[in-house]
Design a protein around this motif. Structure first.
Motif, PDB file in Angstrom:
ATOM      1  N   ARG A 301      55.334  60.296  47.429  1.00  0.00           N
ATOM      2  CA  ARG A 301      54.592  61.450  46.942  1.00  0.00           C
ATOM      3  C   ARG A 301      54.691  61.558  45.412  1.00  0.00           C
ATOM      4  O   ARG A 301      53.700  61.794  44.724  1.00  0.00           O
ATOM      5  N   MET A 302      55.897  61.353  44.864  1.00  0.00           N
ATOM      6  CA  MET A 302      56.080  61.446  43.423  1.00  0.00           C
ATOM      7  C   MET A 302      55.376  60.306  42.703  1.00  0.00           C
ATOM      8  O   MET A 302      54.773  60.514  41.630  1.00  0.00           O
ATOM      9  N   VAL A 303      55.433  59.101  43.242  1.00  0.00           N
ATOM     10  CA  VAL A 303      54.767  57.966  42.605  1.00  0.00           C
ATOM     11  C   VAL A 303      53.265  58.210  42.521  1.00  0.00           C
ATOM     12  O   VAL A 303      52.642  57.991  41.469  1.00  0.00           O
ATOM     13  N   TYR A 304      52.662  58.677  43.609  1.00  0.00           N
ATOM     14  CA  TYR A 304      51.224  58.966  43.593  1.00  0.00           C
ATOM     15  C   TYR A 304      50.901  60.062  42.577  1.00  0.00           C
ATOM     16  O   TYR A 304      49.885  60.000  41.880  1.00  0.00           O
ATOM     17  N   PHE A 305      51.764  61.056  42.511  1.00  0.00           N
ATOM     18  CA  PHE A 305      51.562  62.164  41.577  1.00  0.00           C
ATOM     19  C   PHE A 305      51.612  61.664  40.135  1.00  0.00           C
ATOM     20  O   PHE A 305      50.747  61.998  39.305  1.00  0.00           O
ATOM     21  N   LEU A 306      52.606  60.856  39.821  1.00  0.00           N
ATOM     22  CA  LEU A 306      52.745  60.339  38.457  1.00  0.00           C
ATOM     23  C   LEU A 306      51.618  59.372  38.115  1.00  0.00           C
ATOM     24  O   LEU A 306      51.138  59.344  36.978  1.00  0.00           O
ATOM     25  N   TRP A 307      51.203  58.586  39.081  1.00  0.00           N
ATOM     26  CA  TRP A 307      50.070  57.692  38.825  1.00  0.00           C
ATOM     27  C   TRP A 307      48.794  58.474  38.555  1.00  0.00           C
ATOM     28  O   TRP A 307      47.967  58.070  37.739  1.00  0.00           O
ATOM     29  N   ALA A 308      48.608  59.585  39.257  1.00  0.00           N
ATOM     30  CA  ALA A 308      47.429  60.419  39.016  1.00  0.00           C
ATOM     31  C   ALA A 308      47.463  60.986  37.595  1.00  0.00           C
ATOM     32  O   ALA A 308      46.428  61.055  36.915  1.00  0.00           O
ATOM     33  N   LEU A 309      48.640  61.378  37.135  1.00  0.00           N
ATOM     34  CA  LEU A 309      48.766  61.912  35.781  1.00  0.00           C
ATOM     35  C   LEU A 309      48.614  60.830  34.716  1.00  0.00           C
ATOM     36  O   LEU A 309      48.381  61.149  33.540  1.00  0.00           O
ATOM     37  N   THR A 310      48.754  59.571  35.106  1.00  0.00           N
ATOM     38  CA  THR A 310      48.582  58.482  34.152  1.00  0.00           C
ATOM     39  C   THR A 310      47.149  58.428  33.633  1.00  0.00           C
ATOM     40  O   THR A 310      46.905  57.937  32.518  1.00  0.00           O
ATOM     41  N   ILE A 311      46.207  58.947  34.395  1.00  0.00           N
ATOM     42  CA  ILE A 311      44.803  58.939  33.961  1.00  0.00           C
ATOM     43  C   ILE A 311      44.617  59.794  32.709  1.00  0.00           C
ATOM     44  O   ILE A 311      44.118  59.289  31.683  1.00  0.00           O
ATOM     45  N   PRO A 312      45.014  61.083  32.719  1.00  0.00           N
ATOM     46  CA  PRO A 312      44.868  61.845  31.455  1.00  0.00           C
ATOM     47  C   PRO A 312      45.775  61.327  30.344  1.00  0.00           C
ATOM     48  O   PRO A 312      45.412  61.385  29.163  1.00  0.00           O
ATOM     49  N   ILE A 313      46.966  60.836  30.721  1.00  0.00           N
ATOM     50  CA  ILE A 313      47.841  60.244  29.700  1.00  0.00           C
ATOM     51  C   ILE A 313      47.160  59.036  29.067  1.00  0.00           C
ATOM     52  O   ILE A 313      47.198  58.845  27.840  1.00  0.00           O
ATOM     53  N   GLY A 314      46.513  58.234  29.895  1.00  0.00           N
ATOM     54  CA  GLY A 314      45.801  57.065  29.392  1.00  0.00           C
ATOM     55  C   GLY A 314      44.676  57.434  28.445  1.00  0.00           C
ATOM     56  O   GLY A 314      44.435  56.745  27.436  1.00  0.00           O
ATOM     57  N   VAL A 315      43.982  58.511  28.752  1.00  0.00           N
ATOM     58  CA  VAL A 315      42.906  58.963  27.869  1.00  0.00           C
ATOM     59  C   VAL A 315      43.469  59.312  26.485  1.00  0.00           C
ATOM     60  O   VAL A 315      42.882  58.968  25.449  1.00  0.00           O
ATOM     61  N   ILE A 316      44.613  59.989  26.482  1.00  0.00           N
ATOM     62  CA  ILE A 316      45.235  60.352  25.194  1.00  0.00           C
ATOM     63  C   ILE A 316      45.670  59.111  24.437  1.00  0.00           C
ATOM     64  O   ILE A 316      45.442  58.991  23.229  1.00  0.00           O
ATOM     65  N   TRP A 317      46.314  58.176  25.131  1.00  0.00           N
ATOM     66  CA  TRP A 317      46.797  56.977  24.451  1.00  0.00           C
ATOM     67  C   TRP A 317      45.645  56.107  23.943  1.00  0.00           C
ATOM     68  O   TRP A 317      45.749  55.499  22.884  1.00  0.00           O
ATOM     69  N   LEU A 318      44.550  56.056  24.702  1.00  0.00           N
ATOM     70  CA  LEU A 318      43.406  55.278  24.248  1.00  0.00           C
ATOM     71  C   LEU A 318      42.740  55.918  23.031  1.00  0.00           C
ATOM     72  O   LEU A 318      42.109  55.229  22.220  1.00  0.00           O
ATOM     73  N   SER A 319      42.885  57.224  22.909  1.00  0.00           N
ATOM     74  CA  SER A 319      42.290  57.946  21.777  1.00  0.00           C
ATOM     75  C   SER A 319      43.319  58.245  20.691  1.00  0.00           C
ATOM     76  O   SER A 319      43.031  59.018  19.758  1.00  0.00           O
ATOM     77  N   ALA A 320      44.512  57.653  20.823  1.00  0.00           N
ATOM     78  CA  ALA A 320      45.624  58.012  19.926  1.00  0.00           C
ATOM     79  C   ALA A 320      45.315  57.722  18.461  1.00  0.00           C
ATOM     80  O   ALA A 320      45.743  58.465  17.569  1.00  0.00           O
ATOM     81  N   GLU A 321      44.564  56.656  18.192  1.00  0.00           N
ATOM     82  CA  GLU A 321      44.294  56.304  16.802  1.00  0.00           C
ATOM     83  C   GLU A 321      43.561  57.425  16.082  1.00  0.00           C
ATOM     84  O   GLU A 321      43.942  57.826  14.969  1.00  0.00           O
TER      85      GLU A 321
END
Length: 653
Positions: A301-321
């Motif tokens: 359950r926690m792994v799925y939850f953290l993976w789901a949150l990786t999507i918005p985190i990924g958006v931030i990291w891709l736009s970090a520059e």
């Protein structure tokens, strides 16, 4: 992989000490966790429940064949409310127990912990002359042997009371390890032996006959702390390897790594670590209640939850520059930091999975699992950094590639440990039930997220502030923060060991022994702090050269290092006092003191001296030094005034 100055803390204020080698030693019964377990069980059909209970019973039958030694919930050692400078927590080693007072709320121990508890109690009985010695006393001792025994023996010196014959002698005169413990009777069973030992221990505690010595506490502290320190240093070596390799490429690259690490900490790693702390309660309570199949369910359950949150985190990291260009004056630094984060994103799913997996194995008492994983991953990570950056001539991008690979490798190595070594008994395969009942998990996770995020933010603000001076200052700040976090790993490991030892003794109502243990920990922390002071002071011109070849960065680091060295003693003492407060159950006091000293005192002083008085980096670190001194002084005063008799009952009048 964790980044510079990352940390994990506990989420639930009802839960015990962080995942130390003593993980669920003081597991409290969280109502939210109980609600989650009840909901999960309700989703199983009767046939599934019977099958799972049968499987759990078979896997635990061996451990339940023994008498159920229990552990106290007296300490409530939540590290969530004890603000500390960011560090690494990937615990290794084993945890130790002392049977608590019968009136204390308890949680079940594993079979290994029961054995450790009995051995500890038996050893204390021997040292207090209440049980026969483990080895027969030799007729004569050499002068060296007598000196060694006088200095290092854990036995308490005999008093006149010890020489008196007890009214109800349990042991015959001059027994040996193989002597029959019950005279004129048949050999007693293991169960009867353990029950008799428990009765003897409880009677000795009730009579106030259990004392300890500084020698015993020093040895115990060494045994508890050494695996922790090794594990912390191993995990901290992961980001240090990248800083070492990239630092010699140039000042711009070193500053970019620091900026990227700050962004990754605040927007990614702190979120993963903070939310995963809910498993410290959920997995531990599922395991303690005998519902082992629910431990694996909570992990999924926690792994799925953290993976789901990786999507918005990924958006931030891709736009970090673009985000960083608006925050820092040096655009080229922001560009390289954005590149670093885009590559780092590839390892984010693996890192989040490892954070959840650590709690999965630690809830089962398998604290050495992460140590074994790091013993493989840390050297491999250092090798990959060297290989990619210098041998393959990939330059700056080689460092985040090595990080991403290491992040992905960590959960794989942990999975191999569970599959082929230990921990598989709590895994019952993938299930769709992991997509249900997220409410209790999130409710427990949010406090941990808030606390960890606050801890990251306090120190990462200094990194962001240093970028407003120059790229050189940002690079120097990266070196300084790495050095101070590295030296912090030793006293931090000692503080966790001291916290657990004190809480164990308080839980067994041995307040005098707890005070002795605390004094030993205080002395050890002082010695460690002094050693760190001498190390950083004497090598202030040499250490910076390990990180960079830029003469201006080396000069700047050398000029600020004396300030960092000056507060090393305060740093070690503050860490030790934090641990002792947690052991006594006063973690809220430590949390308030740290938050006030850092946010109310340190930050204004740092910014005032850095920008107002133009002290720059010296000013930023001056506020931190003052805060640590205040933390150490305030917490030490509170410990002196605290009521140790009840282990958390308030201050003395």
């Amino acid at each position: 992989m964790s980044t510079p100055q990352s940390i994990e803390r506990q989420a639930s204020p009802n839960f015990s000490i962080a995942r130390s080698p003593f993980g669920n030693s003081y597991l409290s019964q969280s109502p939210i966790a109980q609600e989650s377990i009840a909901r999960d069980l309700a989703e199983y059909s009767e046939d599934e429940v019977e099958q799972q209970e049968s499987d759990d019973g078979e896997s635990s039958s061996e451990s339940e064949s023994d008498t159920s030694t229990l552990r106290p919930d007296v300490a409530h050692n939540s590290m969530a409310s004890s603000y500390r400078r960011p560090s690494f927590v990937a615990f290794g080693g084993t945890r130790a127990a002392i049977t608590p007072h019968p009136g204390v709320d308890t949680a079940y121990l594993t079979k290994k912990e029961k054995k450790q508890s009995r051995n500890e109690e038996r050893s204390l009985l021997r040292d207090n002359h209440l049980a026969p010695p483990k080895h027969a006393e030799p007729a004569q001792r050499s002068a060296f042997s007598r000196l060694y025994r006088r200095l290092f023996s854990t036995k308490r010196p005999k008093t006149e009371a010890d020489l008196e014959v007890p009214p109800e002698a349990i042991f015959t005169a001059q027994p040996s390890e193989t002597s029959a413990l019950l005279p004129n009777s048949a050999q007693e069973s293991a169960r009867t032996h353990h029950e008799r030992l428990n009765r003897q221990w409880e009677a000795a505690v009730a009579a106030g006959k259990i004392k300890t010595t500084w020698q015993r506490e020093a040895k115990t502290l060494w045994r508890y702390a050494s695996p922790l320190v090794v594990t912390f240093l191993l995990q901290y070596s992961l980001p240090v390897a990248s800083i070492f390799t990239v630092g010699h490429l140039g000042t711009l690259e070193l500053g970019a790594v620091s900026l990227a690490s700050m962004t990754a900490n605040i927007t990614g790693y702190s979120i993963y670590q903070g939310l995963a702390t809910s498993l410290d309660t959920l997995c531990a309570q599922a395991y303690g209640s005998g519902k082992k199949h629910l431990v694996g369910l909570q992990l999924q359950r926690m792994v799925y939850f953290l993976w789901a949150l990786t999507i918005p985190i990924g958006v931030i990291w891709l736009s970090a520059e673009k985000i960083l260009e608006m925050m820092v004056p040096e655009k080229e630094t922001a560009k390289l930091a954005g590149l670093y984060l885009r590559i780092l994103l590839l390892g984010a799913p693996g890192y989040s999975c490892f954070e959840a997996g650590k709690r999965f194995v630690q809830s089962q008492g398998l604290f050495s699992a992460t140590t074994y994983v790091l013993l493989i991953a840390a050297p491999l990570n250092a090798f990959m950094n060297w290989l990619f950056v210098w041998q393959f001539k990939w330059g700056f991008v080689g460092a985040p590639i090595a990080v991403a690979i290491t992040d992905t490798l960590l959960p794989i190595l942990l999975l191999l440990y569970v599959r082929f070594v230990d921990g598989r008994q709590c895994w019952n395969g993938f299930t769709k039930k992991a997509f249900h009942n997220w409410g209790p998990m999130i409710k427990l996770a949010l406090p941990g997220l808030i606390m960890v995020e606050a801890e990251f933010l306090a120190f990462e603000i200094l990194t962001l502030a240093s970028s407003y001076f120059s790229v050189t200052h940002l690079a120097a700040q990266s070196v300084l923060s790495t050095l101070t976090a590295l030296t912090f790993q030793i006293p931090f490991g000692i503080s966790i060991a001291a916290s657990t030892r004190v809480a164990n003794l308080i839980g067994a109502t041995l307040s005098d022994a707890a005070k002795t243990s605390a004094k030993v920990a205080f002395v050890v922390a002082s010695l460690v702090g002094i050693c760190n002071v001498l190390l950083l002071s004497s090598l202030r011109n040499s250490i910076p050269q390990l990180f960079t070849s830029d003469p201006e960065v080396i000069r700047l680091v050398s000029s600020v290092l004396p300030i960092c060295a000056a507060f090393q003693l305060f740093d070690a003492l503050a860490a030790d006092c934090n641990g002792l407060l947690r052991g006594l159950g006063y973690q809220e006091i430590g949390g308030y003191i740290n938050l006030v000293c850092y946010y109310v005192v340190a930050m204004p002083i740092s910014f005032g001296t850095a920008f107002g008085l133009h002290w720059e980096l010296e000013g930023l670190w001056t506020g931190v030094a003052i805060a640590l001194g205040l933390v150490a002084a305030a917490e030490a005063w509170f410990l002196i005034k605290a009521d140790w008799g009840e282990g958390g009952g308030g201050c003395e009048d």
